[in-house]
Structure formats: structure tokens, C-alpha cells
Design an enzyme around this catalytic site. Structure first.
Site, PDB file in Angstrom:
ATOM      1  N   ARG A 132      -6.218  11.562  13.309  1.00  0.00           N
ATOM      2  CA  ARG A 132      -4.825  11.189  13.060  1.00  0.00           C
ATOM      3  C   ARG A 132      -3.987  12.453  12.907  1.00  0.00           C
ATOM      4  NH1 ARG A 132      -4.910   6.508   8.552  1.00  0.00           N
ATOM      5  NH2 ARG A 132      -2.758   6.271   9.307  1.00  0.00           N
ATOM      6  N   ASP A 170       2.830  -2.851  11.350  1.00  0.00           N
ATOM      7  CA  ASP A 170       1.695  -3.605  10.815  1.00  0.00           C
ATOM      8  C   ASP A 170       1.843  -5.101  11.084  1.00  0.00           C
ATOM      9  OD1 ASP A 170       0.419  -1.342   9.946  1.00  0.00           O
ATOM     10  OD2 ASP A 170       1.206  -1.444   7.916  1.00  0.00           O
ATOM     11  N   GLY A 190      -4.024   7.598   5.069  1.00  0.00           N
ATOM     12  CA  GLY A 190      -2.898   8.415   5.501  1.00  0.00           C
ATOM     13  C   GLY A 190      -1.786   8.433   4.481  1.00  0.00           C
ATOM     14  N   GLN A 236       4.952   8.556   7.376  1.00  0.00           N
ATOM     15  CA  GLN A 236       4.451   9.366   6.268  1.00  0.00           C
ATOM     16  C   GLN A 236       4.881  10.826   6.390  1.00  0.00           C
ATOM     17  OE1 GLN A 236       2.054   7.194   7.597  1.00  0.00           O
ATOM     18  NE2 GLN A 236       1.572   5.885   5.878  1.00  0.00           N
ATOM     19  N   LYS A 266       0.823  -1.211   0.000  1.00  0.00           N
ATOM     20  CA  LYS A 266       0.000   0.000   0.000  1.00  0.00           C
ATOM     21  C   LYS A 266       0.858   1.262   0.000  1.00  0.00           C
ATOM     22  CE  LYS A 266      -2.025   0.945   3.877  1.00  0.00           C
ATOM     23  NZ  LYS A 266      -2.968   0.878   5.014  1.00  0.00           N
ATOM     24  N   SER A 267       1.875   1.291   0.848  1.00  0.00           N
ATOM     25  CA  SER A 267       2.717   2.478   0.941  1.00  0.00           C
ATOM     26  C   SER A 267       3.491   2.711  -0.347  1.00  0.00           C
ATOM     27  CB  SER A 267       3.685   2.340   2.121  1.00  0.00           C
ATOM     28  OG  SER A 267       2.990   2.230   3.336  1.00  0.00           O
ATOM     29  N   ARG A 306       3.097   5.980  -2.981  1.00  0.00           N
ATOM     30  CA  ARG A 306       4.292   6.783  -3.229  1.00  0.00           C
ATOM     31  C   ARG A 306       4.623   6.784  -4.719  1.00  0.00           C
ATOM     32  NH1 ARG A 306       4.343   5.176   1.817  1.00  0.00           N
ATOM     33  NH2 ARG A 306       5.745   5.981   3.421  1.00  0.00           N
ATOM     34  N   SER A 341       4.669   8.945  12.672  1.00  0.00           N
ATOM     35  CA  SER A 341       4.314   8.143  11.508  1.00  0.00           C
ATOM     36  C   SER A 341       5.302   8.438  10.398  1.00  0.00           C
ATOM     37  CB  SER A 341       2.896   8.459  11.039  1.00  0.00           C
ATOM     38  OG  SER A 341       2.609   7.782   9.840  1.00  0.00           O
TER      39      SER A 341
END
EC number: 2.5.1.19
Length: 463
Positions: free
Chosen positions: A127, A300, A99, A165, A26-27, A31, A163
Site C-alpha cells: 500500500r 467502502d 492504514g 489518510q 474505524k476511521s 483519528r 487515499s
């Protein structure tokens, strides 16, 4: 008439065969989409994850004037517009609870010549984003909070200690700034490594230490083709299931950039055996507890580890998992509560000690609109416990929120039905269809994987 949430009985598996190809991370997916949009030229992205997060990013980029073909079967083509080629959107950009879209877009939009409002669902407004906003403000950006100070939604008028991110956004938008960007005190360094490794776009970066990164100001030339590696977190659910024996799980090698690719080593400590260059785990008996570990670098997969530890002999304590509190839900509270409800002994504090589940043949697990929770709490069915996931309906305050849970890995259904020859394919297909149907209050039943049906025990799942 009140909406009735169905149950989906899954039959036990005695033999599991097949070959899994993991969906993209997902990340990395989000990106890559953003970098492709900001690049000069056309980028073909393959291995893209089909998820709510990716759809939020795709929709936002299209509203910002980026032409994107697909996605189709994990492949899409992004026509980059360059660093300053984005256009004013027709209205606020709704990003749900993504996020991985909110923070990078906040940074990328900070130096655009137009105003942009970024909104999300109720959980997104809980968040924090103040560290990123403060950093962007120091670089000259004008950003206004529309509700609570330090949290979305926000209007952009034009590090990473909680985080990853936060730093990710700065790394991505660094070429638009006049000075190099430095950040310290990283709690999720592997996610930072993802960003540094997803820069075949010609952006030179230097990793001085685990505390300082510098990114030089330069343009993004497109790499033409970008192949994304599989999602290590999704792999952790399959690898943790003792009933899935000798099933090759490919898409992530030993040199993966993802922190969660560390998970097989944790399983080896608990009695599993890995072999080959891809992630293949062959359990050689009942999982046993292992030594304590700092799980902050794998926030995670640490959830899977905590659930597996609750099924193992002895106890294990994943420690320093601070980022859990600001994820899709307060995962530290949620994991402690749900493991306790399942019969595990939970030790309060920043860490979490799991002990073997005891004394219950059936229990209800609330996934709290978080797909990772739903995935993890299918695992206890291996211990002979039927598990029912109620989604959000048991508590009034949750039922009043309209929020999708199915966010991360919908491809898991294809894996279960096709790749692994799941005997409960009919139930999984019904569940997959139900996931796309909105309930009376706008809630959607949580995503529930095949793991509860493995080995000798059946799991019963439902809304």
C-alpha cells in the site's frame, strides 16, 4: 494432518425484528485515539470500534508511552501527553494492515526527538505511502524506506490523491509544523471531512474548496468527552439485505460526517424506502437497477452497492472507484473476479457494472483477507445461492501469508444473535469462536455476517 476449515450453516430468516445500534467508525475511532493522545488532558472516547485497526493504534500508542484505560464496551480513557510527550518505543511498531494507523502515526512521529520504525503485514507493504512521506520530507522530516521505495516498512528519523489518510495525517500533525499545510486533488473528500469534524480539540480549520484545506498551527486541548458516531459502512450491509425489513439502524443521522451515509439514498433509487431521522430502510419489493453514479466518495459502501446491483434487475455501474486498488486488497480486481465467479457480467475498466447473478445455486467467494469482501459476498445468499467463504486457503501464495481478516466489525455477531434474534445464533457463536483461533499456517477464517441467512434462503459459510 492438514488443517480442516469448518463450514457454518445458517438457517433462513422468515421474520426479522430488533433494533441495531451501530459500532463506531474505524476511521473516526483511530483519528480520535491519536488526537486524544496528542491532546493536553484526559479524553474519554465512547462508541469506539472494537477492531484490529483500533487495537493496532491502541498498542502503538501504549508503546509510545500513552496511558490508555480500556477499551471496555466501546469506551476508553486516553491520558494525553501533548504534541511532544511521546516516548521512544521499545522496538518497531507493528501495525498489521491498519492504514488508518500507519499514515497518521507516520505524520505524528515525524517531529518527535527519537527514531521509530513502523512495520505491517505483507499487504501493508503493497500500500503506497510515498505521497505522505514526500510531504513530510518537504516539511523537514527524515524518513527512510526499509524495503521497496514508496511503501512500508519505514523508519522515521526526525496530498491525499489516492487515499484520504494522506491528508488526514497532515491535518492531524499540522499544529506541530511551523507553516500551514495545503493539499489538493482529493479523491475521498468525505474522509477528509471526518478529520475536520473530529477536531473539537480546539484546532481551527478552514475548508476553502474541495481542493484546498488549511489548518492553523495551535495546540490540542482535550474536549474531555468525545462521542463517536456509528459506522455508516457497516450499516450498508444491513440496509442492503432485502430480508431485514423495518429494522431501525441507529447511530448515524442525516447529518452524518461520513461519506458512506449517502448509501440509503442509493438504495432509494433502487426501490428501497427510508424514513425517520436515523437510517431505517424498508424494502418495498425487489431491488432494481438505478442510474450510474460516481462512487469515489464512498469507496467502502460502493462495494456493497456493487454487490446489491448484481442482485438487482438491470445493471448499475459504480464509477471512478480508484481508491479500491490500494485498500486492504486490490478491491477493484477482487470485486470484478468474485462477481464474475458468482455469475455476474463484469465490464473491465475503472468502473464496475453489476448484472443479476445467474445460473448458479452454489459458489465459492474468496474474501482475500479483507473483511469488507466477506461482508459483501454474504449478500448473494438472498438470491438463493449458498455461499462459502474460503478465506485464504485455496491459493498457495495466500495460504503462506499470516494475516487476520477479522478487522472491522466483530460486533456484528452480537447484533445477529441478540438484537435481531438470529435463529442461527449457535452457528454464529461457533464462527465467532473460530475467528479467534489461528489456523495451522497462521490464517484466520474471514468474518462472515448474518446477512446470508436472511429471508427465504440459507447461506452456508466456512473457512
Amino acid at each position: 494432518m492438514a488443517f480442516q476449515w469448518p463450514r457454518f450453516p445458517l438457517q433462513p430468516w422468515r421474520h426479522v425484528t430488533g433494533h441495531l445500534r451501530l459500532p463506531g467508525d474505524k476511521s473516526i475511532s483511530n483519528r480520535s485515539l491519536l488526537l486524544g493522545a496528542l491532546a493536553e488532558g484526559v479524553t474519554e472516547v465512547t462508541g469506539l470500534l472494537d477492531s484490529d485497526d483500533a487495537r493496532a493504534m491502541l498498542n502503538a500508542l501504549r508503546d509510545l508511552g500513552v496511558v490508555i484505560e480500556g477499551p471496555h464496551q466501546g469506551r476508553c480513557t486516553v491520558h494525553g501527553v501533548g504534541l511532544h510527550g511521546l516516548k521512544a518505543p521499545p522496538g518497531p511498531l507493528f501495525l498489521g494492515n491498519a492504514g488508518t494507523a500507519m499514515r497518521p502515526l507516520s505524520a505524528a512521529l515525524a517531529l518527535q526527538p527519537f527514531d521509530t520504525t513502523l512495520t505491517g503485514d505483507p499487504r501493508m507493504s503493497e500500500r503506497p505511502i510515498n505521497r505522505l512521506v514526500d510531504a513530510l520530507r518537504e516539511m523537514g522530516a527524515v524518513i527512510e524506506y526499509l524495503a521497496q521505495e514508496g511503501y512500508p516498512p519505514l523508519t522515521i528519523r526526525g496530498g491525499g490523491s489516492v487515499s484520504s489518510q494522506f491528508l488526514t495525517a497532515l491535518l492531524m500533525t499540522a499544529p506541530m509544523a511551523s507553516a500551514q499545510i495545503k493539499s489538493g486533488l482529493l479523491l475521498s473528500k468525505p474522509y477528509i471531512d471526518i478529520t475536520l469534524n473530529v477536531m473539537p480539540f480546539g484546532v481551527p480549520t478552514r475548508d476553502h474548496t474541495e481542493r484546498i484545506f488549511a489548518v492553523s498551527a495551535i495546540r490540542y486541548p482535550s474536549p474531555a468527552v468525545l462521542r463517536l458516531e456509528g459506522d455508516a459502512t457497516s450499516a450498508s450491509y444491513f440496509l442492503a439485505a432485502a430480508g431485514i425489513k423495518g429494522v431501525p439502524v441507529t447511530g448515524i443521522g442525516r447529518h452524518s460526517m461520513q461519506g458512506d451515509s449517502w448509501f440509503p439514498r442509493a438504495l432509494r433509487r433502487m426501490g428501497a424506502r427510508s424514513c425517520g431521522s436515523s437510517m431505517i430502510v424498508c424494502p418495498r419489493g425487489e431491488l432494481r437497477a438505478a442510474v450510474r453514479s460516481d462512487s469515489n466518495s464512498i469507496p467502502d459502501a460502493a462495494m456493497t452497492l456493487a454487490t446489491x446491483x448484481a442482485l438487482a434487475r438491470g445493471g448499475r455501474r459504480p464509477r471512478t472507484i480508484f481508491a479500491w486498488r490500494v485498500k486492504e486488497t486490490d478491491r477493484l480486481y477482487a470485486m470484478s473476479t468474485e462477481l464474475g465467479a458468482a455469475g455476474a457480467r463484469v465490464v473491465p475498466g475503472a468502473g464496475l457494472r453489476g448484472c443479476p447473478l445467474r445460473g448458479r445455486s452454489y459458489y465459492v467467494a474468496r474474501c482475500r483477507r479483507d473483511s469488507r469482501m466477506a461482508m459483501c459476498f454474504s449478500l448473494p445468499a438472498h438470491g438463493g445461492r449458498a455461499v462459502r467463504h474460503p478465506g485464504s486457503r485455496l491459493h498457495r501464495q495466500d495460504a503462506e501469508l499470516s494475516s487476520k481478516v477479522v478487522r472491522s466489525v466483530p460486533e456484528v455477531w452480537g447484533m445477529a444473535i441478540t438484537a435481531l434474534r438470529c435463529p442461527s445464533g449457535g452457528a454464529l457463536r461457533a464462527m465467532a469462536r473460530f475467528e479467534s483461533m489461528t489456523g495451522q499456517r497462521g490464517d484466520v477464517v474471514s468474518q462472515l455476517p448474518l446477512l446470508g441467512a436472511a429471508r427465504r434462503h440459507a447461506g452456508t459459510f466456512g473457512g
